[in-house]
Design an enzyme around this catalytic site. Structure first.
Site, PDB file in Angstrom:
ATOM      1  CG  ASP A  16     -12.102  57.564  43.997  1.00  0.00           C
ATOM      2  OD1 ASP A  16     -11.874  57.460  42.784  1.00  0.00           O
ATOM      3  OD2 ASP A  16     -12.016  58.630  44.613  1.00  0.00           O
ATOM      4  CG  HIS A  44     -14.606  53.698  35.962  1.00  0.00           C
ATOM      5  ND1 HIS A  44     -15.732  53.770  35.202  1.00  0.00           N
ATOM      6  CD2 HIS A  44     -14.829  54.495  37.037  1.00  0.00           C
ATOM      7  CE1 HIS A  44     -16.609  54.597  35.782  1.00  0.00           C
ATOM      8  NE2 HIS A  44     -16.069  55.046  36.891  1.00  0.00           N
TER       9      HIS A  44
HETATM   10  P1  IMP Z   1     -14.236  67.920  38.794  1.00  0.00           P
HETATM   11  O1  IMP Z   1     -15.232  66.862  38.460  1.00  0.00           O
HETATM   12  O2  IMP Z   1     -12.901  67.681  38.156  1.00  0.00           O
HETATM   13  O3  IMP Z   1     -14.756  69.306  38.548  1.00  0.00           O
HETATM   14  O4  IMP Z   1     -13.959  67.845  40.373  1.00  0.00           O
HETATM   15  C1  IMP Z   1     -14.955  68.209  41.339  1.00  0.00           C
HETATM   16  C2  IMP Z   1     -14.810  67.360  42.595  1.00  0.00           C
HETATM   17  O5  IMP Z   1     -15.192  66.028  42.311  1.00  0.00           O
HETATM   18  C3  IMP Z   1     -13.370  67.270  43.121  1.00  0.00           C
HETATM   19  O6  IMP Z   1     -13.425  67.184  44.543  1.00  0.00           O
HETATM   20  C4  IMP Z   1     -12.857  65.968  42.546  1.00  0.00           C
HETATM   21  O7  IMP Z   1     -11.821  65.410  43.321  1.00  0.00           O
HETATM   22  C5  IMP Z   1     -14.113  65.115  42.590  1.00  0.00           C
HETATM   23  N1  IMP Z   1     -14.124  64.067  41.558  1.00  0.00           N
HETATM   24  C6  IMP Z   1     -14.414  64.225  40.231  1.00  0.00           C
HETATM   25  N2  IMP Z   1     -14.362  63.045  39.596  1.00  0.00           N
HETATM   26  C7  IMP Z   1     -14.071  62.122  40.526  1.00  0.00           C
HETATM   27  C8  IMP Z   1     -13.911  60.703  40.487  1.00  0.00           C
HETATM   28  O8  IMP Z   1     -14.054  60.050  39.451  1.00  0.00           O
HETATM   29  N3  IMP Z   1     -13.603  60.078  41.673  1.00  0.00           N
HETATM   30  C9  IMP Z   1     -13.484  60.779  42.835  1.00  0.00           C
HETATM   31  N4  IMP Z   1     -13.630  62.098  42.925  1.00  0.00           N
HETATM   32  C10 IMP Z   1     -13.923  62.764  41.783  1.00  0.00           C
HETATM   33 MG    MG Z   2     -12.494  56.594  40.380  1.00  0.00          MG
END
Ligand code: IMP
Ligand code: MG
Length: 320
Positions: A16, A44
């Site tokens: 982010d 994005h």
């Molecule tokens: P997962 O990738 O869905 O398994 O999530 C694992 C961790 O990464 C969690 O804390 C999510 O909130 C974080 N996360 C995954 N993708 C993003 C992203 O694109 N932006 C911010 N946090 C992310």
């Molecule tokens: Mg993002």
């Protein structure tokens, strides 16, 4: 023609950071734009003219008429993918340019169910089935894109000319370097772009992206501040997850962690976003050497950062 140059955009924080915005600004200079990790857990957001575009798995090059490749290290949910393609077609982008590596893995219904039922609560995942899909890949029982994606959407595994690689997630969510287990299940550092099938020697510029304050969507004990000031910054900065709609936690920029991420990733340039939000809040704080440092103005804060990060060009990027 062979690959002449590869540049990589990567998140130096917790996701982010505004990678999509930077990518959209430079994508038209490239022949290919590629994703090299993750799946539709990413979000994005960027603008083309006054059209707002939100992508989750498709690289931003699609909005600029560039071949947009989803690489072999990515995981793809077929349903999410085709609904994103439909939305991009509705926005009049040429969706025939979107290609998926035949080697990318497919996120199945059972992966999402497992993620929702177990890991969303324990790890604060995005519920997109990412971890279970990568687990099946590692166990070598997964399904690959070549088995079920229609041929028109399969990538011929060629790249040429000037290539831009778009990282998803970030340094501190990286499965190797991040705060395990509060991480995602893929490699998010620039070296992971080589999974697309080129040598690390091809990489030229590495554009790091961060914000002037840190945010976290999902669970992470490091994010322990929740006071009136951080709430104000979250509100002014509209810190809400693009994929999950969850509020993001705010903490002051950790310059020690940022410097570490830039060094390990090999950043050649740093975009620092959202200083305008701190200006609106009139709060200028960061951590350095594990201590909180408070400034009176943005200029003071900028000079301090510039003094500590001397080897990399910083672009102060305060436009939305
Ligand atoms: P997962 O990738 O869905 O398994 O999530 C694992 C961790 O990464 C969690 O804390 C999510 O909130 C974080 N996360 C995954 N993708 C993003 C992203 O694109 N932006 C911010 N946090 C992310
Ligand atoms: Mg993002």
């Amino acid at each position: 023609m062979s690959i002449e140059n590869v540049d990589v955009i990567f998140g130096a924080s917790w996701g982010d950071e505004g990678k999509g915005k930077i990518s959209a600004r430079i994508a038209s200079q490239y022949d290919y734009v590629c994703r090299f990790n993750g799946g539709s857990n990413a979000g994005h957001t960027f603008y083309v003219g006054n059209k707002k575009v939100v992508t989750h798995i498709v690289p931003s090059g699609i909005a600029f008429g560039k071949p947009s490749i989803i690489g072999p290290n990515c995981v793809v949910c077929v349903e999410d993918f085709f609904s994103e393609v439909a939305e991009l077609a509705r926005l009049n982008f040429d969706v025939k340019l979107i290609k998926i590596s035949p080697k990318a893995h497919i996120v199945q219904k059972k992966h999402k169910e497992q993620d929702i039922n177990t890991y969303a609560a324990t790890l604060g995942t995005t519920s997109k089935g990412i971890g279970p899909c990568y687990a099946d890949r590692a166990l070598r029982v997964g399904t690959r894109a070549c088995e079920i994606i229609p041929a028109d959407y399969l990538w011929d595994e060629k790249l040429e000319g000037n290539v831009l690689c778009e990282g998803a997630q970030s340094f501190w969510l990286d499965i190797n370097q991040g705060n395990y287990p509060y991480v995602t299940s893929s490699e998010c550092l620039p070296y992971a772009s080589c999974s697309l099938g080129f040598s690390p020697k091809k990489i030229n510029q590495i554009f790091a992206v961060a914000k002037m304050y840190d945010t976290r969507s999902g669970t992470d004990p490091y994010f322990d501040l929740d006071d009136e000031e951080t709430k104000l910054v979250a509100k002014l900065g509209n810190e809400v997850g693009a994929t999950t709609g969850r509020p993001r936690q705010v903490k002051w920029l950790n310059l020690d962690k940022l410097a570490h991420a830039l060094d390990k990733a090999g950043a050649t340039m740093l975009y620092l976003n959202k200083g305008d939000i701190l200006e609106q809040a009139n709060i200028f704080k960061l951590y350095f050497n594990s201590e909180l440092v408070v400034f009176k103005t943005m200029d003071e804060m900028k000079s301090f950062i510039q003094e500590k990060i001397t080897d990399i060009q910083i672009v102060w990027d305060f436009q939305p």
